[in-house]
Scaffold this motif. Structure first.
Motif, PDB file in Angstrom:
ATOM      1  N   VAL A  84      31.146  32.566  58.679  1.00 41.83           N
ATOM      2  CA  VAL A  84      30.706  33.618  59.611  1.00 41.83           C
ATOM      3  C   VAL A  84      30.047  33.013  60.846  1.00 41.83           C
ATOM      4  CG1 VAL A  84      29.066  35.513  59.904  1.00 41.83           C
ATOM      5  CG2 VAL A  84      30.552  35.462  57.903  1.00 41.83           C
ATOM      6  N   THR A 106      31.768  33.439  64.439  1.00 39.68           N
ATOM      7  CA  THR A 106      31.006  34.180  65.449  1.00 39.68           C
ATOM      8  C   THR A 106      30.792  33.324  66.698  1.00 39.68           C
ATOM      9  OG1 THR A 106      29.896  35.434  63.716  1.00 39.68           O
ATOM     10  CG2 THR A 106      28.863  35.441  65.877  1.00 39.68           C
ATOM     11  N   GLY A 140      28.385  39.230  63.389  1.00 38.63           N
ATOM     12  CA  GLY A 140      28.469  38.245  62.317  1.00 38.63           C
ATOM     13  C   GLY A 140      27.598  38.607  61.132  1.00 38.63           C
ATOM     14  N   TYR A 168      28.717  39.406  57.314  1.00 36.47           N
ATOM     15  CA  TYR A 168      28.126  38.640  56.212  1.00 36.47           C
ATOM     16  C   TYR A 168      27.534  39.568  55.153  1.00 36.47           C
ATOM     17  CZ  TYR A 168      25.559  34.994  53.771  1.00 36.47           C
ATOM     18  OH  TYR A 168      25.086  34.144  52.813  1.00 36.47           O
TER      19      TYR A 168
END
Length: 156
Positions: free
Chosen positions: A30, A34, A57, A61
């Protein structure tokens, strides 16, 4: 004659370690995704601020954490069978033990988790209402034997 069969598929510590391991890899994916997404869009008409990218992000997550928790802890780690019922125990705090009566179980199946864990297997208990209870993966190739033992004990 009454019989009993107790099958341990995993333990709470192993489930926690697996969950944390996958969450750590998820965090890395992530963060990298991102950062790349934010950098790639910089200077374009679709540019997003770093804070917006971080929020997106973080949302992904958290979504990933919920899905992983369900997948990881939604599987039972211990099953205690007798002729009339099965008691299922789970590792996660959000899952409570379950008891299935013999008449509720329509079928016992075994399968493998996939290519990522070739030397593992799991048991699935299918109910007459369509619910599925799946064991945590266990090492080795014993699930077919477990299936036969369960079917013999419960006369399925």
């Amino acid at each position: 004659m009454s019989g009993q069969l107790t099958l341990a598929f995993s333990n709470a510590d192993a489930m926690l370690m697996h969950y944390l391991e996958v969450m750590a890899w998820g965090a890395i994916v992530v963060v990298v995704t991102t950062a790349l997404m934010t950098a790639a869009m910089q200077g374009s008409r679709s540019e997003i601020r770093n804070s917006t990218g971080a929020m997106v992000g973080l949302c992904f997550y958290l979504f990933f954490a919920v899905l992983l928790y369900r997948e990881n802890y939604g599987s039972f780690i211990l099953a205690e069978f007798d002729e009339h019922e099965v008691k299922l125990s789970f590792a996660g705090p959000l899952y409570t033990p379950a008891v299935l009566l013999r008449d509720q179980i329509s079928e016992v199946q075994f399968d493998r988790p996939g290519k990522g864990t070739p030397n593992a297997c799991y048991i699935r208990l299918l109910t007459v209402t369509g619910d599925i209870y799946r064991s945590a993966p266990t090492a080795g190739d014993v699930c077919q034997q477990y299936q036969v033992q369960i079917q013999t004990l419960m006369k399925l």
